[in-house]
Design a protein around this motif. Sequence first.
Motif, PDB file in Angstrom:
ATOM      1  N   ILE A 169       0.842  -1.218   0.000  1.00 17.37           N
ATOM      2  CA  ILE A 169       0.000   0.000   0.000  1.00 17.37           C
ATOM      3  C   ILE A 169       0.874   1.264   0.000  1.00 17.37           C
ATOM      4  CG2 ILE A 169      -1.754   1.332   1.269  1.00 17.37           C
ATOM      5  CD1 ILE A 169      -2.876  -1.345   2.281  1.00 17.37           C
ATOM      6  N   THR A 170       0.565   2.177  -0.918  1.00 22.38           N
ATOM      7  CA  THR A 170       1.279   3.449  -1.003  1.00 22.38           C
ATOM      8  C   THR A 170       0.266   4.586  -1.023  1.00 22.38           C
ATOM      9  OG1 THR A 170       3.223   2.559  -2.119  1.00 22.38           O
ATOM     10  CG2 THR A 170       2.730   4.857  -2.560  1.00 22.38           C
ATOM     11  N   SER A 171       0.580   5.654  -0.277  1.00 21.30           N
ATOM     12  CA  SER A 171      -0.318   6.813  -0.226  1.00 21.30           C
ATOM     13  C   SER A 171       0.138   7.898  -1.189  1.00 21.30           C
ATOM     14  CB  SER A 171      -0.341   7.415   1.181  1.00 21.30           C
ATOM     15  OG  SER A 171      -1.048   6.594   2.056  1.00 21.30           O
ATOM     16  N   PHE A 172      -0.846   8.592  -1.747  1.00 18.69           N
ATOM     17  CA  PHE A 172      -0.596   9.750  -2.605  1.00 18.69           C
ATOM     18  C   PHE A 172      -1.310  10.937  -1.973  1.00 18.69           C
ATOM     19  CE2 PHE A 172      -0.228   5.982  -5.109  1.00 18.69           C
ATOM     20  CZ  PHE A 172       0.797   6.225  -6.011  1.00 18.69           C
ATOM     21  N   TYR A 173      -0.547  11.996  -1.661  1.00 22.48           N
ATOM     22  CA  TYR A 173      -1.132  13.230  -1.127  1.00 22.48           C
ATOM     23  C   TYR A 173      -1.345  14.164  -2.310  1.00 22.48           C
ATOM     24  CZ  TYR A 173       0.173  11.751   3.591  1.00 22.48           C
ATOM     25  OH  TYR A 173       0.276  11.069   4.780  1.00 22.48           O
ATOM     26  N   LEU A 174      -2.570  14.690  -2.437  1.00 22.74           N
ATOM     27  CA  LEU A 174      -2.927  15.431  -3.647  1.00 22.74           C
ATOM     28  C   LEU A 174      -3.375  16.849  -3.315  1.00 22.74           C
ATOM     29  CD1 LEU A 174      -5.153  12.515  -4.983  1.00 22.74           C
ATOM     30  CD2 LEU A 174      -2.886  13.088  -5.847  1.00 22.74           C
ATOM     31  N   LYS A 175      -2.762  17.839  -4.006  1.00 24.79           N
ATOM     32  CA  LYS A 175      -3.186  19.234  -3.808  1.00 24.79           C
ATOM     33  C   LYS A 175      -3.666  19.812  -5.134  1.00 24.79           C
ATOM     34  CE  LYS A 175      -0.678  20.962   0.155  1.00 24.79           C
ATOM     35  NZ  LYS A 175       0.227  21.986   0.671  1.00 24.79           N
ATOM     36  N   ALA A 176      -4.713  20.641  -5.059  1.00 32.64           N
ATOM     37  CA  ALA A 176      -5.289  21.222  -6.283  1.00 32.64           C
ATOM     38  C   ALA A 176      -4.249  22.105  -6.974  1.00 32.64           C
ATOM     39  CB  ALA A 176      -6.525  22.039  -5.927  1.00 32.64           C
ATOM     40  N   LYS A 177      -4.108  21.941  -8.300  1.00 35.00           N
ATOM     41  CA  LYS A 177      -3.104  22.718  -9.023  1.00 35.00           C
ATOM     42  C   LYS A 177      -3.509  24.172  -9.198  1.00 35.00           C
ATOM     43  CE  LYS A 177      -0.332  21.010 -12.124  1.00 35.00           C
ATOM     44  NZ  LYS A 177       0.300  20.293 -13.251  1.00 35.00           N
ATOM     45  N   TYR A 208     -11.166   5.591  -5.528  1.00 32.00           N
ATOM     46  CA  TYR A 208     -10.377   5.297  -4.336  1.00 32.00           C
ATOM     47  C   TYR A 208     -10.954   6.060  -3.144  1.00 32.00           C
ATOM     48  CZ  TYR A 208      -6.928   3.453  -7.614  1.00 32.00           C
ATOM     49  OH  TYR A 208      -6.308   2.724  -8.595  1.00 32.00           O
ATOM     50  N   SER A 209     -11.129   5.371  -2.027  1.00 32.03           N
ATOM     51  CA  SER A 209     -11.606   6.045  -0.818  1.00 32.03           C
ATOM     52  C   SER A 209     -10.559   7.036  -0.344  1.00 32.03           C
ATOM     53  CB  SER A 209     -11.811   5.032   0.312  1.00 32.03           C
ATOM     54  OG  SER A 209     -12.761   4.086  -0.055  1.00 32.03           O
ATOM     55  N   LEU A 210     -11.001   8.149   0.203  1.00 30.80           N
ATOM     56  CA  LEU A 210     -10.060   9.081   0.821  1.00 30.80           C
ATOM     57  C   LEU A 210      -9.616   8.471   2.137  1.00 30.80           C
ATOM     58  CD1 LEU A 210     -12.046  12.258  -0.116  1.00 30.80           C
ATOM     59  CD2 LEU A 210      -9.731  11.710  -0.887  1.00 30.80           C
ATOM     60  N   SER A 211      -8.309   8.500   2.396  1.00 28.22           N
ATOM     61  CA  SER A 211      -7.816   7.825   3.605  1.00 28.22           C
ATOM     62  C   SER A 211      -7.418   8.820   4.683  1.00 28.22           C
ATOM     63  CB  SER A 211      -6.641   6.901   3.255  1.00 28.22           C
ATOM     64  OG  SER A 211      -5.567   7.655   2.732  1.00 28.22           O
ATOM     65  N   CYS A 212      -7.778  10.098   4.506  1.00 29.65           N
ATOM     66  CA  CYS A 212      -7.538  11.078   5.568  1.00 29.65           C
ATOM     67  C   CYS A 212      -8.861  11.729   5.943  1.00 29.65           C
ATOM     68  CB  CYS A 212      -6.539  12.141   5.118  1.00 29.65           C
ATOM     69  SG  CYS A 212      -7.112  13.082   3.704  1.00 29.65           S
ATOM     70  N   ILE A 221      -5.129   9.473  -0.934  1.00 35.25           N
ATOM     71  CA  ILE A 221      -5.635   8.145  -1.256  1.00 35.25           C
ATOM     72  C   ILE A 221      -4.519   7.151  -0.984  1.00 35.25           C
ATOM     73  CG2 ILE A 221      -7.367   8.831  -2.973  1.00 35.25           C
ATOM     74  CD1 ILE A 221      -5.317   8.063  -5.172  1.00 35.25           C
ATOM     75  N   SER A 222      -4.874   5.937  -0.635  1.00 34.82           N
ATOM     76  CA  SER A 222      -3.870   4.917  -0.335  1.00 34.82           C
ATOM     77  C   SER A 222      -4.204   3.701  -1.192  1.00 34.82           C
ATOM     78  CB  SER A 222      -3.880   4.592   1.152  1.00 34.82           C
ATOM     79  OG  SER A 222      -3.692   5.807   1.869  1.00 34.82           O
ATOM     80  N   VAL A 223      -3.268   3.339  -2.041  1.00 36.75           N
ATOM     81  CA  VAL A 223      -3.554   2.432  -3.157  1.00 36.75           C
ATOM     82  C   VAL A 223      -2.799   1.124  -2.986  1.00 36.75           C
ATOM     83  CG1 VAL A 223      -3.359   2.214  -5.676  1.00 36.75           C
ATOM     84  CG2 VAL A 223      -3.853   4.455  -4.650  1.00 36.75           C
ATOM     85  N   LYS A 224      -3.489   0.025  -3.256  1.00 40.23           N
ATOM     86  CA  LYS A 224      -2.841  -1.295  -3.114  1.00 40.23           C
ATOM     87  C   LYS A 224      -2.310  -1.755  -4.464  1.00 40.23           C
ATOM     88  CE  LYS A 224      -3.760  -6.077  -2.062  1.00 40.23           C
ATOM     89  NZ  LYS A 224      -4.596  -6.921  -2.874  1.00 40.23           N
ATOM     90  N   ARG A 225      -1.075  -2.209  -4.454  1.00 33.71           N
ATOM     91  CA  ARG A 225      -0.527  -2.801  -5.677  1.00 33.71           C
ATOM     92  C   ARG A 225      -1.113  -4.199  -5.852  1.00 33.71           C
ATOM     93  NH1 ARG A 225       3.677  -2.972  -8.918  1.00 33.71           N
ATOM     94  NH2 ARG A 225       4.961  -1.351  -8.018  1.00 33.71           N
ATOM     95  N   GLU A 226      -1.549  -4.514  -7.061  1.00 31.75           N
ATOM     96  CA  GLU A 226      -2.069  -5.856  -7.349  1.00 31.75           C
ATOM     97  C   GLU A 226      -0.992  -6.652  -8.072  1.00 31.75           C
ATOM     98  OE1 GLU A 226      -4.876  -6.734  -6.112  1.00 31.75           O
ATOM     99  OE2 GLU A 226      -5.774  -4.802  -5.624  1.00 31.75           O
ATOM    100  N   ALA A 227      -1.252  -7.937  -8.319  1.00 30.54           N
ATOM    101  CA  ALA A 227      -0.288  -8.775  -9.028  1.00 30.54           C
ATOM    102  C   ALA A 227      -0.038  -8.171 -10.415  1.00 30.54           C
ATOM    103  CB  ALA A 227      -0.835 -10.189  -9.158  1.00 30.54           C
ATOM    104  N   ASP A 228       1.147  -8.418 -10.975  1.00 33.03           N
ATOM    105  CA  ASP A 228       1.588  -7.723 -12.193  1.00 33.03           C
ATOM    106  C   ASP A 228       0.577  -7.693 -13.334  1.00 33.03           C
ATOM    107  OD1 ASP A 228       3.800  -6.593 -11.388  1.00 33.03           O
ATOM    108  OD2 ASP A 228       5.218  -8.048 -12.251  1.00 33.03           O
ATOM    109  N   HIS A 229      -0.018  -8.832 -13.666  1.00 32.66           N
ATOM    110  CA  HIS A 229      -0.899  -8.815 -14.838  1.00 32.66           C
ATOM    111  C   HIS A 229      -2.379  -8.904 -14.466  1.00 32.66           C
ATOM    112  CE1 HIS A 229       2.489  -8.620 -17.443  1.00 32.66           C
ATOM    113  NE2 HIS A 229       3.042  -9.610 -16.770  1.00 32.66           N
ATOM    114  N   ASP A 230      -2.703  -8.632 -13.207  1.00 31.79           N
ATOM    115  CA  ASP A 230      -4.101  -8.642 -12.781  1.00 31.79           C
ATOM    116  C   ASP A 230      -4.804  -7.433 -13.418  1.00 31.79           C
ATOM    117  OD1 ASP A 230      -6.524  -8.446 -11.528  1.00 31.79           O
ATOM    118  OD2 ASP A 230      -5.753  -8.776  -9.499  1.00 31.79           O
TER     119      ASP A 230
END
Length: 401
Positions: A169-177, A208-212, A221-230
């Motif tokens: 799981i990796t999180s991405f913090y996003l700000k409006a440009k 993706y659900s907001l995780s904050c 958002i916090s995103v799960k990596r899936e198997a390579d070709h899933d």
Amino acid sequence: MLSQKTIDLVKSTVPALEANGTTVTSTFYKMMFAAHPELLNIFNHVNQAQGRQQTALANTVLAAAKYIDKLETIVPVVNQIAHKHRGLGIKPEHYPIVGEFLLKAIKEVMGDAATDEIINAWAESYGAIAQVFIDIEHNMYESAEKQENGWLDFKEFEVVKKVKESNVITSFYLKAKDGKGVPTFIPGQYITVKVKIPTETYILNRQYSLSCAPGHDYFRISVKREADHDPNGKVSNYLHDFINEGDTLEISAPAGEFTLNEREDAPIALISGGVGLTPMMSMLEALANSGSKREVSYIHSARSEEFHAFKDAVLENISKLENGRVFFGYDKPLNKEGNHHFEGYITKSFLQNIVDENTVCYICGPVPFLKNIVTILQEIGLKDENIRYEFFGPAMNLTAE
Ligand code: HEM
């Protein structure tokens, strides 16, 4: 107003539709995408390939046909779908396209039985059903746009921080440009991320659900990596591999009905499996920030410690609560002793010690996890309205195959 004759004709087609519902919708999709390939930029191709959206739409069409003389009955179902539609940018002008091909598909599947009278009755009824969606969605668009820092459809956000939370799981913090802040939202809501992956023909949208919690000047958002070709992991894996700090993502305003009701004061249990913890992170942080006095139990199941995200953040938020308790569980035995840990799956005897029939339970995770927890909570005697859940992919009845 639909005439009694129209209502009767539409209702008389329900048994045939029930027998052929999935064929109707799969024929409908095939014809619609052949005539309007641009719609493949909106629909989720993996759902199409796996027949999930077909089932969802077929079920809804049947429900609508059954309640055509009292459409207000389907409003709660429409609300949930309308959130998804709004998050994807579905507009009134899309409805006649869907209607045209739905009717063509009904005609093709019913053959000679589909008389002009029946088709006309369906055309009229589809128009009435579509109007329920269009009206509800219109209100949702209006409030998303009018809200402070709100916007219509999609807006560019910059990834200002990318943080590894566990080995998947990796999180991405996003700000409006455009430099504005972010609108407030209800903990549990999701955003749609729209990406153009160079190797893909069409644009892909994923929710993706907001995780904050609300109240920051960013979304997370916090995103799960899936198997390579899933195929389910196309967008998630693209985000993991190719989207970095400084990159731009197009996102929708928050949407969704799986939300924390902060006005309630009953005990609450946040129960998640794997990456299903994301909406719980938002709910828990919001409860901690508001100094909630509710009894809060955070229960999370992960494969092992390496797969366990946000452990420290959860402990910190729980410590801010007057009545907070935490339970972490792993499939595999633990390497070291921990106060908060249980081993194996969440069982009835385990949950019975934590929740009772008055507890409001929010549950999120993969379908088998959800089925298990919902069954246990029903056995413990919780009322349906206190068993609130969300899972990934089109909403389907949990009792369905
Ligand atoms: C999702 C029904 C009109 C595009 C859904 C879902 C249902 C549904 C039941 C699944 C909701 C969920 O996942 O929780 C209907 C009905 C419609 C209608 C009954 C007409 C009265 C439209 C129109 C469009 C559209 C006009 C756009 C052309 C989508 C998309 C999704 C979706 C893109 C997301 C799922 C996916 O990508 O496969 N709709 N819908 N829908 N709908 Fe509709």
